[in-house]
Write a protein that holds these residues in place. Sequence first.
Motif, PDB file in Angstrom:
ATOM      1  N   LEU A 174      -5.515  10.445  -2.675  1.00 54.09           N
ATOM      2  CA  LEU A 174      -4.891  10.270  -1.612  1.00 54.09           C
ATOM      3  C   LEU A 174      -3.179   9.386  -1.377  1.00 54.09           C
ATOM      4  CD1 LEU A 174      -4.984  10.572   1.732  1.00 54.09           C
ATOM      5  CD2 LEU A 174      -5.832   8.021   1.167  1.00 54.09           C
ATOM      6  N   SER A 175      -2.425  10.212  -0.640  1.00 54.96           N
ATOM      7  CA  SER A 175      -1.791   9.551  -0.831  1.00 54.96           C
ATOM      8  C   SER A 175      -1.403   9.415   0.522  1.00 54.96           C
ATOM      9  CB  SER A 175      -0.156  10.848  -0.269  1.00 54.96           C
ATOM     10  OG  SER A 175       0.403  11.786  -1.865  1.00 54.96           O
ATOM     11  N   ILE A 176      -1.357   7.641   0.138  1.00 52.03           N
ATOM     12  CA  ILE A 176      -1.431   7.196   1.330  1.00 52.03           C
ATOM     13  C   ILE A 176      -0.543   6.361   2.627  1.00 52.03           C
ATOM     14  CG2 ILE A 176      -1.719   4.049   1.897  1.00 52.03           C
ATOM     15  CD1 ILE A 176      -3.637   5.140   0.128  1.00 52.03           C
ATOM     16  N   PRO A 177      -0.366   7.174   3.475  1.00 47.83           N
ATOM     17  CA  PRO A 177       0.288   6.595   4.755  1.00 47.83           C
ATOM     18  C   PRO A 177       0.464   5.649   5.022  1.00 47.83           C
ATOM     19  CG  PRO A 177      -2.424   7.722   5.975  1.00 47.83           C
ATOM     20  CD  PRO A 177      -2.048   7.190   4.137  1.00 47.83           C
ATOM     21  N   SER A 178       2.095   5.520   4.983  1.00 46.43           N
ATOM     22  CA  SER A 178       2.186   3.531   4.551  1.00 46.43           C
ATOM     23  C   SER A 178       2.313   3.166   6.378  1.00 46.43           C
ATOM     24  CB  SER A 178       3.295   3.528   4.322  1.00 46.43           C
ATOM     25  OG  SER A 178       4.337   4.834   4.990  1.00 46.43           O
ATOM     26  N   ASN A 179       2.215   3.817   7.091  1.00 47.61           N
ATOM     27  CA  ASN A 179       2.566   3.976   8.714  1.00 47.61           C
ATOM     28  C   ASN A 179       0.994   3.193   9.320  1.00 47.61           C
ATOM     29  OD1 ASN A 179       1.564   6.441   8.851  1.00 47.61           O
ATOM     30  ND2 ASN A 179       0.921   6.544  10.757  1.00 47.61           N
ATOM     31  N   LEU A 180      -0.519   3.583   8.714  1.00 50.59           N
ATOM     32  CA  LEU A 180      -1.201   3.108   8.923  1.00 50.59           C
ATOM     33  C   LEU A 180      -1.175   1.719   7.937  1.00 50.59           C
ATOM     34  CD1 LEU A 180      -3.755   5.607   7.525  1.00 50.59           C
ATOM     35  CD2 LEU A 180      -2.864   5.127  10.208  1.00 50.59           C
ATOM     36  N   LEU A 181      -0.720   1.096   6.538  1.00 47.53           N
ATOM     37  CA  LEU A 181      -0.650  -0.131   6.971  1.00 47.53           C
ATOM     38  C   LEU A 181       0.466  -0.730   7.589  1.00 47.53           C
ATOM     39  CD1 LEU A 181       0.295   0.666   2.952  1.00 47.53           C
ATOM     40  CD2 LEU A 181      -2.095   0.694   4.040  1.00 47.53           C
ATOM     41  N   LEU A 182       0.864  -0.418   8.200  1.00 47.34           N
ATOM     42  CA  LEU A 182       1.971  -1.449   9.602  1.00 47.34           C
ATOM     43  C   LEU A 182       1.368  -1.723  10.915  1.00 47.34           C
ATOM     44  CD1 LEU A 182       5.147  -1.980  10.098  1.00 47.34           C
ATOM     45  CD2 LEU A 182       5.345  -0.295  11.194  1.00 47.34           C
ATOM     46  N   VAL A 183       1.103  -0.165  11.187  1.00 43.59           N
ATOM     47  CA  VAL A 183       0.123  -0.822  12.581  1.00 43.59           C
ATOM     48  C   VAL A 183      -1.118  -1.570  12.636  1.00 43.59           C
ATOM     49  CG1 VAL A 183      -0.932   0.466  14.335  1.00 43.59           C
ATOM     50  CG2 VAL A 183       0.364   1.229  13.068  1.00 43.59           C
ATOM     51  N   LYS A 184      -1.782  -2.053  11.938  1.00 45.84           N
ATOM     52  CA  LYS A 184      -2.306  -3.180  11.346  1.00 45.84           C
ATOM     53  C   LYS A 184      -2.730  -4.299  10.448  1.00 45.84           C
ATOM     54  CE  LYS A 184      -6.065  -0.355  11.883  1.00 45.84           C
ATOM     55  NZ  LYS A 184      -7.691   0.298  12.245  1.00 45.84           N
ATOM     56  N   ASN A 185      -1.215  -4.504  10.067  1.00 49.59           N
ATOM     57  CA  ASN A 185      -1.192  -5.544   8.406  1.00 49.59           C
ATOM     58  C   ASN A 185      -1.996  -5.327   7.979  1.00 49.59           C
ATOM     59  OD1 ASN A 185       1.040  -6.126  10.496  1.00 49.59           O
ATOM     60  ND2 ASN A 185       0.997  -8.372  10.770  1.00 49.59           N
ATOM     61  N   THR A 186      -2.832  -4.073   7.389  1.00 51.18           N
ATOM     62  CA  THR A 186      -3.591  -3.882   6.599  1.00 51.18           C
ATOM     63  C   THR A 186      -2.821  -4.197   5.009  1.00 51.18           C
ATOM     64  OG1 THR A 186      -3.817  -1.768   5.774  1.00 51.18           O
ATOM     65  CG2 THR A 186      -4.588  -2.994   7.837  1.00 51.18           C
ATOM     66  N   SER A 187      -4.031  -3.918   3.922  1.00 51.44           N
ATOM     67  CA  SER A 187      -2.923  -4.558   2.662  1.00 51.44           C
ATOM     68  C   SER A 187      -3.807  -3.284   1.642  1.00 51.44           C
ATOM     69  CB  SER A 187      -3.315  -5.182   1.779  1.00 51.44           C
ATOM     70  OG  SER A 187      -2.386  -6.691   2.418  1.00 51.44           O
ATOM     71  N   VAL A 188      -2.993  -2.134   0.844  1.00 50.17           N
ATOM     72  CA  VAL A 188      -4.086  -1.125  -0.056  1.00 50.17           C
ATOM     73  C   VAL A 188      -3.706  -1.678  -1.911  1.00 50.17           C
ATOM     74  CG1 VAL A 188      -4.323   0.459  -0.831  1.00 50.17           C
ATOM     75  CG2 VAL A 188      -3.708   0.714   1.453  1.00 50.17           C
ATOM     76  N   MET A 189      -4.419  -2.227  -2.410  1.00 45.05           N
ATOM     77  CA  MET A 189      -4.313  -2.582  -3.873  1.00 45.05           C
ATOM     78  C   MET A 189      -5.560  -1.737  -4.756  1.00 45.05           C
ATOM     79  SD  MET A 189      -5.821  -5.806  -3.132  1.00 45.05           S
ATOM     80  CE  MET A 189      -5.439  -6.472  -1.058  1.00 45.05           C
ATOM     81  N   GLY A 190      -5.189  -2.192  -6.101  1.00 46.43           N
ATOM     82  CA  GLY A 190      -5.807  -2.049  -6.976  1.00 46.43           C
ATOM     83  C   GLY A 190      -6.789  -2.302  -8.001  1.00 46.43           C
ATOM     84  N   ILE A 191      -7.577  -2.122  -8.577  1.00 49.20           N
ATOM     85  CA  ILE A 191      -7.575  -2.508  -9.993  1.00 49.20           C
ATOM     86  C   ILE A 191      -8.247  -1.782 -10.746  1.00 49.20           C
ATOM     87  CG2 ILE A 191     -10.625  -2.679  -8.525  1.00 49.20           C
ATOM     88  CD1 ILE A 191     -10.248  -6.045  -9.835  1.00 49.20           C
ATOM     89  N   TYR A 192      -8.192  -2.343 -12.358  1.00 47.45           N
ATOM     90  CA  TYR A 192      -8.193  -1.686 -13.387  1.00 47.45           C
ATOM     91  C   TYR A 192      -8.372  -3.179 -14.361  1.00 47.45           C
ATOM     92  CZ  TYR A 192      -7.139   0.622 -18.099  1.00 47.45           C
ATOM     93  OH  TYR A 192      -7.156   0.709 -19.267  1.00 47.45           O
ATOM     94  N   SER A 193     -10.016  -3.246 -14.138  1.00 48.38           N
ATOM     95  CA  SER A 193     -11.047  -4.351 -14.929  1.00 48.38           C
ATOM     96  C   SER A 193     -10.458  -5.423 -16.183  1.00 48.38           C
ATOM     97  CB  SER A 193     -12.478  -4.816 -14.022  1.00 48.38           C
ATOM     98  OG  SER A 193     -12.964  -3.351 -15.073  1.00 48.38           O
ATOM     99  N   THR A 194     -10.871  -4.280 -16.898  1.00 48.39           N
ATOM    100  CA  THR A 194     -10.446  -4.261 -18.313  1.00 48.39           C
ATOM    101  C   THR A 194      -8.963  -4.539 -18.631  1.00 48.39           C
ATOM    102  OG1 THR A 194      -9.999  -1.760 -18.786  1.00 48.39           O
ATOM    103  CG2 THR A 194     -12.544  -3.007 -18.928  1.00 48.39           C
ATOM    104  N   ARG A 195      -8.058  -4.850 -17.552  1.00 46.79           N
ATOM    105  CA  ARG A 195      -6.427  -4.657 -17.835  1.00 46.79           C
ATOM    106  C   ARG A 195      -6.562  -6.084 -17.665  1.00 46.79           C
ATOM    107  NH1 ARG A 195      -1.509  -2.371 -17.355  1.00 46.79           N
ATOM    108  NH2 ARG A 195       0.048  -3.571 -17.820  1.00 46.79           N
ATOM    109  N   TYR A 196      -7.573  -6.941 -17.917  1.00 42.68           N
ATOM    110  CA  TYR A 196      -7.109  -8.511 -17.565  1.00 42.68           C
ATOM    111  C   TYR A 196      -7.562  -8.634 -18.336  1.00 42.68           C
ATOM    112  CZ  TYR A 196      -7.151  -8.717 -12.152  1.00 42.68           C
ATOM    113  OH  TYR A 196      -7.162  -9.092 -11.000  1.00 42.68           O
ATOM    114  N   LEU A 197      -8.366  -8.240 -19.665  1.00 36.77           N
ATOM    115  CA  LEU A 197      -8.193  -8.386 -21.010  1.00 36.77           C
ATOM    116  C   LEU A 197      -6.870  -8.973 -21.352  1.00 36.77           C
ATOM    117  CD1 LEU A 197     -11.018  -5.958 -22.040  1.00 36.77           C
ATOM    118  CD2 LEU A 197     -11.256  -8.738 -22.216  1.00 36.77           C
TER     119      LEU A 197
END
Length: 346
Positions: free
Chosen positions: A266-289
């Motif tokens: 999905l291409s994140i529609p950034s206006n949705l983040l603005l309206v409710k002060n939400t956050s979108v982030m990712g995780i690639y767990s083994t990168r923590y190694l």
Amino acid sequence: MAAAGLAQCLSHRLDKPGCCRYYRAAICRKLKDPLAIEEVPSRPIQPDEVRVDVHFCGVNFADILTCRGRYQESPPLPFTPGIELAGQVMETGTNVSTVKEGDRVISVINFNTMAEQCIVDQKKLWQIPEGVSYQEAAALPVCYGTAILALEQRARTQPGETVLVTAAAGATGLALIDVASNILQAKVIAAAGSDEKCKLALQRGAKSAVNYSRGNMKEELKKLTGGQGVNVVIEAVGGDVCLAALHSLAWEGRMVVIGFAGGSILSIPSNLLLVKNTSVMGIYSTRYLKENFPLFSKYMSSILQYCQEGSIKPHIGRIFKLEEINEAFEHVTQRKTTGKVILSVK
């Protein structure tokens, strides 16, 4: 290798007690081709390395993507896939002080675990506690590592918050339900693609479930939360499911993207983040190694302790033999499985 040569190799597999000169391994020689099980020569270990006799190893979607050339990291051909294992220490290097021969261990590394033995740097080994089986241990590193890092480290999930888990009946989905419900004391809504999968998610600790293959997921989530939305989304499907989950976030809600099982990003529609002060982030767990090993190691130790205490319990959906690796990959690719798929190497 000619038949006579192979027979000679097999007759001399034992180099010394506890160490094999040759061992079986799954080999990817050409991307997108079926894997082969071959006899490969072992190498001497370095001072900080440990040779592990592999009992079980996990099958992850990342392994399949790697063998198709579609993963974030691409090892040179030929290679042995696999990033997690559970086994027993066979041999230790001269500088190794963390484990000894005979110890039961798990590991997370970049490739090479789908084999009878694997050489691992000592710092990437964690001892399996008493009472935790090899099978359970093999199901922990990737799925539960992702779950606890996504929920605690990234989303900062708080007790009593509502957590939406998509692809909830898969290995990581069930691990997320387990950690969110039993460790973080959150309320879980499971989203899955069939009534059967929703039922399993409910049995494993989710408070409610949504079948996103039918109906309006956004409206269902609105009803389930009394119009308030969900505090945290751990999203693994992509596409329309991801968009509906994003719309369903509460004020200052957080979404953590862990994968794209549906195949559409999905291409994140950034206006949705603005309206409710939400956050979108990712995780690639083994990168923590690489980036924050102390943090990764802390969470791995915690997961093993939780499993020993009975606070969490991995759900193993299917066990294949090493020589059935292509069938195991197909099983995961076709999304036939619920829970963790592991390979039995012994």
